[in-house]
Enzyme design. Structure first.
Site, short mmCIF file in Angstrom:
data_model
loop_
_atom_site.label_atom_id
_atom_site.label_comp_id
_atom_site.label_asym_id
_atom_site.label_seq_id
_atom_site.Cartn_x
_atom_site.Cartn_y
_atom_site.Cartn_z
N LYS A 1 -1.96 24.58 56.93
CA LYS A 1 -2.44 24.96 58.26
C LYS A 1 -2.44 23.76 59.20
O LYS A 1 -2.13 23.88 60.39
CB LYS A 1 -3.85 25.55 58.15
CG LYS A 1 -4.45 25.93 59.50
CD LYS A 1 -5.79 26.62 59.35
CE LYS A 1 -6.36 27.02 60.72
NZ LYS A 1 -7.62 27.78 60.61
N HIS B 1 35.12 52.57 44.48
CA HIS B 1 34.16 53.15 45.41
C HIS B 1 32.99 53.81 44.69
O HIS B 1 32.58 54.93 44.99
CB HIS B 1 34.85 54.15 46.35
CG HIS B 1 36.02 53.56 47.08
ND1 HIS B 1 35.91 52.43 47.88
CD2 HIS B 1 37.33 53.92 47.10
CE1 HIS B 1 37.10 52.14 48.38
NE2 HIS B 1 37.98 53.00 47.91
#
Length: 506
Positions: free
Chosen positions: A131, A267
């Site tokens: 922080k 595919h």
């Protein structure tokens, strides 16, 4: 401030800090290691004026630690508060956390043992330091030690940009840690209203399904067999989005077979598949199943690829070849095709459930991967005509393959290899017509086996199958017109088996 579980490279890192004039505060085992290696440290209790208590559960949760980390250096009231309370700045925090993930991964770990590996002070220090990255350097990864030392040695401190990046990394570290703990605790508590997923970026892809779509490939943290995330690419171009999709579909097929099996795929649907006593025979039969559609396709074998198999593949344009291993001779043959992707994939059999994730707009679908395989047994026969052993074997093969074809799916097989594949049609008889015509075009007109992933809604598919030489049909059953289909099969002398299980693939 140094307090680490993973002590890789720590001694050299801290020596480098000391040489640059830094004082080192350390806790418990970290302090012991550093002192053993001649690195002078200040014990955490000397800073807090309070002993480590509760078997080390409480040692750094103290204002003289978190005040030293969180105080803003540019805020007079903060500086005054530190001065009034005898708190000195801590400018760098080196912390990594108790090995919770590694502990629960061990077989037989109890919840009590797991709980003791939940770090409290470590994440708190990381978050406090992260922080206040404007003034504090936070490091949780030994891989960053050299960067930090080089900057400190050059200028006396780290750069603001480095501290920002390290802050983000620290929050990621604590987020992953908390996610792992939450998932473990929720499983034991029987909660499922939230889902936490963890994946690491494996590679950025050139594009997605089409060039205008961006794409990335992420890998699960836990390795698993039949996975491209852990596959070793031996040669060839980088895998594309479509390559990965297709290759994954091919791997899902071969994982269902114990006998030597070879699958050619385009595919996301198999265009040729076969089982045989040897992988050489399986390859040849898979290729002969459809010598046209295999062009530009993917081939996967569940046995080591030999020189004979590689020589068979060499004249054909293929995108990818996958197997658990390749002989040196096979690799030499395939190396002549520079763009061919050759992948070695772990194919260790596993019965562990696998979750499958599919994103939809604004949501996510989760299901277990369909790894269920029904064994075709005589009790499944619903017609007057009964199957011969050869027919039963082909029905088993066809039934295993059809579940990997896009629904509505029909597969026509004979002698352990596919002859026709009808995938993704809007009606089932349309899929059947495609598959049956493929078999007929290849010269197969009798003794065929037809497999359907879902029930036959009408008897029209049975009638059509008879016209093309089908001797047996395997399907799940469950239609309100099952009796019509059975009657038509009896009328035409076709054997029909009903498995009772559907295998849609959408």
């Amino acid at each position: 401030m140094v307090s680490v579980s993973d002590k890789t490279g720590l001694v050299d890192f801290v020596r480098g800090l000391q040489a640059a004039g830094w004082e080192i505060i350390a806790t418990g085992g970290t302090q012991h290691l550093l002192e053993e290696n001649g690195v002078k440290t200040i014990g955490i209790s000397e800073i807090t004026g309070f002993p480590e208590i509760c078997d080390g559960r409480v040692k750094t949760l103290h204002p003289k630690v978190h005040g030293a980390l969180l105080a803003r250096r540019d805020e007079p009231s903060h500086l005054q508060a530190l001065q009034e309370n005898g708190i000195e700045f801590i400018d760098l925090v080196c912390v990594n956390l108790y090995p919770f993930r590694e502990t629960i991964a061990k077989e037989g770990t109890t919840m009590a043992e797991a709980i003791e590996k939940i770090d409290i002070g470590g994440p708190s220090m990381l978050r406090s330091a992260a922080k206040n990255f404007n003034d504090v350097t936070v490091v949780c990864d030994p891989a960053d030690y050299n960067l930090i030392l080089s900057e400190i040695q050059a200028t006396g401190s780290t750069t603001l940009q480095t501290r920002l990046q390290l802050s983000a990394k620290a929050y990621t570290h604590t987020a992953e840690y908390d996610c792992c703990i939450a998932t473990y605790m929720r499983e034991h508590a029987g909660l499922n209203e939230k889902l936490f997923l963890e994946f690491d970026l494996k590679q950025s892809l050139r594009y997605g399904e089409n060039p205008h779509q961006q794409a990335k490939f992420y890998s699960a943290l836990k390795p698993m067999p039949f996975s491209l995330a852990t596959a070793r690419q031996i040669q060839g171009k980088e895998m594309s989005y479509n390559n990965i999709q297709d290759a994954n579909a091919a791997l899902c097929i071969v994982r269902d077979f114990q006998d030597p099996c070879c699958v050619a795929l385009k595919h996301m649907n198999p265009c040729g598949a076969a089982v045989a006593p040897t992988i050489e025979e399986a390859w040849q039969k898979a290729y002969e199943s459809d010598t046209v559609s295999i062009y530009g396709g993917i081939v996967v074998c569940n046995r080591e690829v030999t020189e004979a198999v590689a020589l068979g593949m060499k004249p054909i344009f293929l995108e990818i070849v996958m197997a658990p291993s390749f002989t040196p001779e096979a690799l030499e043959v395939l190396s002549s095709k520079k763009n061919l992707r050759v992948l070695e994939v772990d194919m260790t059999p596993s019965n562990e459930p696998i979750d499958q994730y599919v994103s939809v707009n604004g949501g996510l679908l989760v299901q277990h991967l369909d790894t269920q395989i029904e064994t075709i047994t005589p009790e499944m026969c619903v017609t007057e005509t009964k199957p011969t052993p050869d027919m039963a074997a082909d029905m088993q093969f066809g039934w295993t393959i059809v579940k990997h074809v896009k629904s509505n799916a029909i597969v026509v097989v004979k002698d352990g290899h596919t002859l026709g594949v009808g995938a993704g049609q809007m009606n089932r008889v349309g899929s059947a017509e495609i598959a049956l015509k493929q078999a007929q075009a290849a010269g197969y007109t009798e003794g065929l086996i037809l497999a359907s992933d879902g029930f036959l809604p009408f008897d029209d598919t049975v009638a059509l199958a008879a016209q093309y030489g089908v001797s047996a049909i395997v399907q799940p059953g469950g239609s309100i017109r099952d009796n019509d289909c059975i009657a038509k099969a009896n009328e035409l002398g076709i054997c029909m088996m009903m498995t009772g299980t559907r295998h849609f693939k959408h």
